[in-house]
Scaffold this motif. Structure first.
Motif, PDB file in Angstrom:
ATOM      1  N   ALA B 151       0.926  -1.234   0.002  1.00  0.00           N
ATOM      2  CA  ALA B 151       0.132  -0.144  -0.150  1.00  0.00           C
ATOM      3  C   ALA B 151       0.966   1.198   0.070  1.00  0.00           C
ATOM      4  O   ALA B 151       0.519   2.121  -0.636  1.00  0.00           O
ATOM      5  CB  ALA B 151      -0.790  -0.021   1.179  1.00  0.00           C
ATOM      6  N   LEU B 152       2.066   1.246   0.759  1.00  0.00           N
ATOM      7  CA  LEU B 152       2.874   2.494   0.783  1.00  0.00           C
ATOM      8  C   LEU B 152       3.555   2.712  -0.547  1.00  0.00           C
ATOM      9  O   LEU B 152       3.504   3.831  -1.114  1.00  0.00           O
ATOM     10  CB  LEU B 152       3.996   2.035   1.756  1.00  0.00           C
ATOM     11  N   VAL B 153       3.957   1.728  -1.262  1.00  0.00           N
ATOM     12  CA  VAL B 153       4.244   1.825  -2.597  1.00  0.00           C
ATOM     13  C   VAL B 153       3.401   2.168  -3.544  1.00  0.00           C
ATOM     14  O   VAL B 153       3.550   3.079  -4.331  1.00  0.00           O
ATOM     15  CB  VAL B 153       5.370   0.484  -3.076  1.00  0.00           C
ATOM     16  N   TYR B 196      -5.273   4.850   5.864  1.00  0.00           N
ATOM     17  CA  TYR B 196      -4.628   3.525   6.158  1.00  0.00           C
ATOM     18  C   TYR B 196      -3.461   3.690   6.643  1.00  0.00           C
ATOM     19  O   TYR B 196      -3.043   2.958   7.647  1.00  0.00           O
ATOM     20  CB  TYR B 196      -4.654   2.822   4.637  1.00  0.00           C
ATOM     21  N   LEU B 197      -2.381   4.616   6.008  1.00  0.00           N
ATOM     22  CA  LEU B 197      -1.052   4.459   6.522  1.00  0.00           C
ATOM     23  C   LEU B 197      -0.868   4.946   7.824  1.00  0.00           C
ATOM     24  O   LEU B 197       0.019   4.651   8.583  1.00  0.00           O
ATOM     25  CB  LEU B 197      -0.095   5.222   5.347  1.00  0.00           C
ATOM     26  N   HIS B 198      -1.809   6.153   8.159  1.00  0.00           N
ATOM     27  CA  HIS B 198      -1.862   6.596   9.596  1.00  0.00           C
ATOM     28  C   HIS B 198      -2.169   5.608  10.706  1.00  0.00           C
ATOM     29  O   HIS B 198      -1.602   5.537  11.678  1.00  0.00           O
ATOM     30  CB  HIS B 198      -2.551   8.067   9.590  1.00  0.00           C
ATOM     31  N   LEU B 199      -2.979   4.767  10.366  1.00  0.00           N
ATOM     32  CA  LEU B 199      -3.582   3.816  11.066  1.00  0.00           C
ATOM     33  C   LEU B 199      -2.752   3.019  11.842  1.00  0.00           C
ATOM     34  O   LEU B 199      -2.811   2.513  12.794  1.00  0.00           O
ATOM     35  CB  LEU B 199      -4.925   3.232  10.592  1.00  0.00           C
ATOM     36  N   ARG B 200      -1.693   2.752  10.912  1.00  0.00           N
ATOM     37  CA  ARG B 200      -0.832   1.826  11.308  1.00  0.00           C
ATOM     38  C   ARG B 200       0.160   2.246  12.545  1.00  0.00           C
ATOM     39  O   ARG B 200       0.717   1.461  13.470  1.00  0.00           O
ATOM     40  CB  ARG B 200       0.358   1.850  10.123  1.00  0.00           C
ATOM     41  N   LEU B 201       0.221   3.824  12.990  1.00  0.00           N
ATOM     42  CA  LEU B 201       0.750   4.402  14.175  1.00  0.00           C
ATOM     43  C   LEU B 201      -0.119   3.890  15.570  1.00  0.00           C
ATOM     44  O   LEU B 201       0.263   4.049  16.303  1.00  0.00           O
ATOM     45  CB  LEU B 201       0.657   5.735  14.048  1.00  0.00           C
ATOM     46  N   ASP B 207      -4.689  -4.113  14.105  1.00  0.00           N
ATOM     47  CA  ASP B 207      -4.245  -5.045  13.145  1.00  0.00           C
ATOM     48  C   ASP B 207      -5.277  -5.493  11.994  1.00  0.00           C
ATOM     49  O   ASP B 207      -5.073  -5.328  11.068  1.00  0.00           O
ATOM     50  CB  ASP B 207      -3.310  -6.145  13.637  1.00  0.00           C
ATOM     51  N   ARG B 208      -6.340  -6.048  12.770  1.00  0.00           N
ATOM     52  CA  ARG B 208      -7.466  -6.578  11.818  1.00  0.00           C
ATOM     53  C   ARG B 208      -8.097  -5.544  11.399  1.00  0.00           C
ATOM     54  O   ARG B 208      -8.570  -5.619   9.880  1.00  0.00           O
ATOM     55  CB  ARG B 208      -8.263  -7.402  12.726  1.00  0.00           C
ATOM     56  N   PRO B 209      -8.725  -4.307  11.846  1.00  0.00           N
ATOM     57  CA  PRO B 209      -9.204  -3.412  11.060  1.00  0.00           C
ATOM     58  C   PRO B 209      -8.245  -2.752  10.118  1.00  0.00           C
ATOM     59  O   PRO B 209      -8.836  -2.496   8.954  1.00  0.00           O
ATOM     60  CB  PRO B 209      -9.357  -2.195  12.113  1.00  0.00           C
ATOM     61  N   PHE B 210      -7.055  -2.806  10.115  1.00  0.00           N
ATOM     62  CA  PHE B 210      -6.104  -2.380   9.245  1.00  0.00           C
ATOM     63  C   PHE B 210      -6.042  -3.312   7.908  1.00  0.00           C
ATOM     64  O   PHE B 210      -6.124  -2.641   6.995  1.00  0.00           O
ATOM     65  CB  PHE B 210      -4.471  -2.401  10.011  1.00  0.00           C
ATOM     66  N   VAL B 216     -11.047  -3.203   1.709  1.00  0.00           N
ATOM     67  CA  VAL B 216     -11.934  -2.275   1.290  1.00  0.00           C
ATOM     68  C   VAL B 216     -11.353  -1.285   0.421  1.00  0.00           C
ATOM     69  O   VAL B 216     -12.076  -0.867  -0.489  1.00  0.00           O
ATOM     70  CB  VAL B 216     -12.711  -1.359   2.509  1.00  0.00           C
ATOM     71  N   GLY B 217     -10.316  -0.865   0.660  1.00  0.00           N
ATOM     72  CA  GLY B 217      -9.407   0.063  -0.233  1.00  0.00           C
ATOM     73  C   GLY B 217      -9.348  -0.328  -1.707  1.00  0.00           C
ATOM     74  O   GLY B 217      -9.734   0.562  -2.712  1.00  0.00           O
ATOM     75  N   PHE B 218      -9.362  -1.646  -2.017  1.00  0.00           N
ATOM     76  CA  PHE B 218      -9.534  -2.084  -3.453  1.00  0.00           C
ATOM     77  C   PHE B 218     -10.802  -1.717  -4.156  1.00  0.00           C
ATOM     78  O   PHE B 218     -10.894  -1.588  -5.367  1.00  0.00           O
ATOM     79  CB  PHE B 218      -9.256  -3.455  -3.715  1.00  0.00           C
ATOM     80  N   PHE B 219     -12.109  -1.838  -3.224  1.00  0.00           N
ATOM     81  CA  PHE B 219     -13.179  -1.297  -3.968  1.00  0.00           C
ATOM     82  C   PHE B 219     -13.234  -0.019  -4.095  1.00  0.00           C
ATOM     83  O   PHE B 219     -13.858   0.292  -5.092  1.00  0.00           O
ATOM     84  CB  PHE B 219     -14.312  -1.903  -2.757  1.00  0.00           C
TER      85      PHE B 219
END
Lengths: 225, 238
Positions: B151-153, B196-201, B207-210, B216-219
């Motif tokens: 996702a980051l790349v 999404y990337l901020h939620l990692r913090l 982890d599971r919601p992440f 969902v991001g792909f949709f």
């Protein structure tokens, strides 16, 4: 009280909620008549539109602007807080700075952008605020094999020099960009020209470069981790 | 050369083994190269070319993941990537190819860069979704790390695509931003992956919601690419 407000304003949770809120407002706006062709939003600077359009038409934009303003404060305070602690990478903060500059760029353009379309035949001219005129000297075009226009351009007399304007190659003069949108051939060649002033463009580019630099640093830091 | 696209789709759909996946990718690359040579430009106009390009991007971006140490023995993942790429190659088939020269406004490297980078990003968001599914099945944190990396790349490619699109827009239309459905959904997608990337913090509790957010991001990605282009009027419509 103030400390609590400050802690809330620089919290990650607030940032996440604001991101979600902006997304929701934009999603609603994408179905609005304001963002559709002919909705008028692309024809004038944003703040002029907000001032003139009825609230029933622009409410989602007001929400969006308010949430983005809060998001900017949140991003700025988060970066300040993180930079206070030593040993932190500056990559995310460069990305925040880039984002803030892009928002500032939009703000500048939202106040003093300009757009006007005109149809000009050969010999027609564009008037500038100081009285100077830029004249269309010649309109050229090439037809492709399938009867489509392969290319089109117009020669403009700007001051003493002749400059050529064509798709993706505007002519810049006194802070305005002269864009050739289309050429009509009948009954006589007509150039559909747009005049733009996008005062936030340089700040947006600078913001994009800062963001990209931070992004590359972040990728390098995460490599192999 | 359409047979190459059909072959790549069939090979992708049966890519339980990595060499089959590589063969499918090769067919897809040769197909796109032949289209590109024939047209004298990157094939990026119309649903047929963009779907074929998307399919090939998925294969190309998946390659490092399929051969990564953590997933090298996982047939589900290799097949999942193949199925995703194969599906979009199949979707491309019914559409006619557009063999016309580029309209003057699209005839710039900024346009090609903008579109190609967007598809690389979409492909990586698709892979992140697959890795999310894999994480929910196995609960191995290493898989979640790979999802984050994909996702980051993808986010980086997408940001660059937005920058190149802005530069192109400035030279083509006089503005780097337009309030149209496509631009709005592009911003939504960018904000979504920012979230999404901020939620990692937030730490491992999330982890599971992440993982779910990555799925969902792909949709959201698919709606931005296909939904907006087909259902809403915009300068980016097919």
């Amino acid at each position: 009280m103030l400390k609590r407000l400050y802690t809330t304003l620089c919290s990650l949770s607030l940032g996440l909620w604001l991101l979600a809120g902006v997304m929701l407002a934009l999603a609603v706006g994408s179905f609005s008549r304001a963002s559709s062709e002919g909705g008028g939003l692309n024809e004038m600077p944003l703040f002029y539109f907000l001032k003139e359009a009825p609230l029933s038409f622009s409410w989602w934009l007001w929400i969006c602007v308010a949430l983005i303003a809060l998001l900017c404060v949140n991003a700025l305070l988060c970066s300040i807080e993180a930079l206070r602690k030593k040993g932190r990478s500056i990559a995310p903060h460069l990305m925040h700075a880039g984002f803030l500059l892009v928002v500032i760029a939009h703000l500048i353009s939202a106040f003093s952008g300009f757009k006007q379309q005109m149809q000009l035949t050969e010999g027609g001219s564009i008037g500038f605020p100081d009285g100077e005129r830029v004249q269309v000297e010649r309109i050229n075009f090439e037809m492709g094999q399938m009867g489509m226009m392969k290319n089109y351009r117009a020669e403009l007399r700007v001051g003493g020099a002749v400059k050529e304007v064509q798709p993706n190659q505007p002519v810049f003069h006194k802070g305005f960009g002269i864009y050739l949108k289309h050429v009509e051939l009948t009954p006589a060649p007509v150039a559909i020209v747009e005049i733009h002033r996008e005062p936030g463009a340089m700040a947006a580019l600078l913001g994009a470069l800062l963001f990209t630099a931070g992004n590359v640093m972040l990728l390098a830091r995460r490599k192999g981790k | 050369m359409k047979w190459l696209l059909i072959t790549s789709a069939l090979l992708y759909l049966s890519s339980f083994r990595r060499p089959v996946f590589v063969l499918a990718l090769s067919c897809s690359l040769i197909y796109l190269a032949s289209r590109g040579v024939g047209l004298g430009r990157l094939p990026l106009i119309g649903p047929q070319d963009t779907l074929a390009f998307f399919s090939c991007s998925i294969g190309l971006m998946a390659l490092p993941f399929v051969y990564s140490r953590g997933l090298s023995g996982d047939r589900f993942f290799a097949w999942g990537c193949g199925a995703l790429a194969g599906l979009f190659a199949l979707f491309a088939l019914p559409f006619p190819t557009l063999n016309m020269p580029l309209p003057p406004i699209l005839d710039t490297y900024w346009f090609e860069l903008h579109v190609a980078l967007a598809f690389f990003a979409y492909a990586l968001f698709g892979l992140a979704a697959l890795l999310g599914v894999l994480y929910l099945r196995r609960e191995e944190r290493q898989i979640l790390d790979l999802q984050y990396r994909a996702a980051l790349v993808g986010y980086s490619f997408f940001s660059l695509s937005m920058v190149s699109g802005g530069i192109w827009g400035y030279y083509a239309w006089g503005t780097y931003w337009l309030w149209t459905a496509k631009e709005l959904w592009t911003s939504i997608l960018w904000l979504y992956y920012s979230l999404y990337l901020h939620l990692r913090l937030k730490g491992q509790v999330w982890d599971r919601p992440f993982a779910w957010l990555g799925i969902v991001g792909f949709f959201v990605t698919l709606f931005t690419y296909l939904g907006v282009s087909m259902l809403m009027r915009s300068s980016h419509s097919f």
